[in-house]
Design an enzyme around this catalytic site. Structure first.
Site, PDB file in Angstrom:
ATOM      1  N   HIS A 197      -1.379  -9.808  70.878  1.00  0.00           N
ATOM      2  CA  HIS A 197      -1.702  -8.114  70.167  1.00  0.00           C
ATOM      3  C   HIS A 197      -3.893  -7.308  70.003  1.00  0.00           C
ATOM      4  CE1 HIS A 197       2.594  -9.123  68.077  1.00  0.00           C
ATOM      5  NE2 HIS A 197       2.573  -8.620  69.746  1.00  0.00           N
ATOM      6  N   ASP A 232       3.120  -6.709  74.479  1.00  0.00           N
ATOM      7  CA  ASP A 232       3.065  -7.951  74.960  1.00  0.00           C
ATOM      8  C   ASP A 232       2.792  -8.167  76.099  1.00  0.00           C
ATOM      9  OD1 ASP A 232       3.866  -8.100  72.507  1.00  0.00           O
ATOM     10  OD2 ASP A 232       5.626  -8.939  72.418  1.00  0.00           O
ATOM     11  N   HIS A 267       6.814 -13.756  76.633  1.00  0.00           N
ATOM     12  CA  HIS A 267       5.502 -14.126  77.002  1.00  0.00           C
ATOM     13  C   HIS A 267       5.644 -15.319  78.104  1.00  0.00           C
ATOM     14  CE1 HIS A 267       3.420 -12.021  73.546  1.00  0.00           C
ATOM     15  NE2 HIS A 267       5.044 -12.709  72.923  1.00  0.00           N
TER      16      HIS A 267
HETATM   17 ZN   LIG Z   1       4.190  -9.009  70.349  1.00  0.00          ZN
END
Ligand SMILES: [Zn+2]
Length: 315
Positions: A91, A255, A278
């Protein structure tokens, strides 16, 4: 929502850092411990570098680059050659990308970046309070030259496409198991303004049963309704509700912005994420950088000039 696109004339293409050091205090999402963090101005050519001030017997600096990502299960975790790590960087990285900060030391006295309220809003405020300093070095960017994609075979897919200018993002999520989330789509052209107004506020989210499981594993100790949206079945259990109807997909966009910035410079291209996380974005960056024909590094002012010349010729 159509993001406001900052005009080219008001944006200077140079390396940037902060005008002043900016301290803050928060808690780590997984350890649940207090973390002191200071964003410190860094010279030209530094890049984004985390510094673990509590580590004195090993190398304590960790550059925030995709090839240093050692764990992507719950967040993006960076590690150096001495095994020193820092987690939950995404973040903050998103905010640095949004504001075009290219050089910064981020000192933390523990293994996690503070989770703050689960969004990038506080990081955006810290950057604005510190002030952005334009440095006397031309900005380099990574221009995507051909499509690069990665699919995990289970429905998640990430892709980078060539584009003339800037970084645009499309994201789609589809949580069939929860009507509170459901199917959501979001598109944005990334600029400091659009990041601040339309992306930074979106909080991380999780499911009540997952939170229980993570706690029994000793994780998410710092997690609470103060720093995450928690979904139980078809309901959001936070008393204040959502900050927007599409907060979930906007957070996934945040993200992605943070993860993509680990390429080490701004990207000129279009990113598309479908039900991805991710790990997928990190794999995509590894595929991209393994193929030198898929990208080129351009100096932004020269690149802008070449675009302008091209437009003039075709006019
Ligand atoms: Zn996040």
């Amino acid at each position: 929502m159509i993001a406001e696109i900052q005009t080219m004339t008001s944006y200077k293409y140079c390396e940037k850092t902060l005008q002043n050091a900016m301290p803050c205090v928060g808690i780590g999402l997984h350890g649940g411990k207090k973390v002191n963090m200071t964003l410190k101005p860094a010279p030209i050519g530094t890049g984004i570098v985390f510094v673990r001030t509590d580590v004195t017997d090993k190398k304590n600096t960790i550059p925030a680059t995709y090839d240093r990502i050692v764990d992507t299960r719950l967040c993006s975790c960076l590690g150096n050659e001495d095994g020193v790590t820092v987690s939950t960087i995404e973040h903050l990285m998103g905010a640095l990308s949004g504001f075009g900060i290219t050089n910064l030391f981020i000192e933390v006295d523990g293994p996690e970046v503070p989770i703050m309220d689960g969004s990038a809003a506080d990081f955006a405020t810290l950057i604005e309070c510190a002030g952005v300093l334009e440095q006397d070095a031309p900005l380099k960017a990574l221009k995507i030259l051909k499509e690069v994609s990665f699919a995990d075979g289970k429905g998640a897919e990430v892709c980078l496409y060539p584009a003339e200018e800037g970084l645009s993002i499309d994201f789609m999520i589809d949580f069939k198991q929860s009507r509170a989330i459901g199917r959501q789509e979001y598109s944005i052209m990334l600029t400091p303004r659009s990041f601040k107004d339309a992306v930074a506020y979106a909080r991380t989210f999780g499911f009540a049963q997952e939170v229980e499981m993570l706690r029994t594993m000793g994780l998410a100790r710092g997690g609470s309704l103060d720093n995450a949206v928690v979904v139980d079945g078809d309901k959001v259990i936070n008393p204040e509700g959502l900050r927007s109807d599409n907060e979930f997909v906007v957070h996934k966009t945040l993200d992605a912005v943070g993860d993509l910035y680990q390429v080490g410079m701004p990207i000129i291209g279009h990113f598309s994420g479908v039900k991805s996380g991710h790990a997928h974005t990190n794999t995509l960056l590894r595929h991209l950088m393994a193929d030198p024909s898929a990208y080129e590094i351009v100096t932004m002012d020269e690149y802008e000039e070449s675009l302008y010349q091209k437009e003039r010729k075709s006019a």
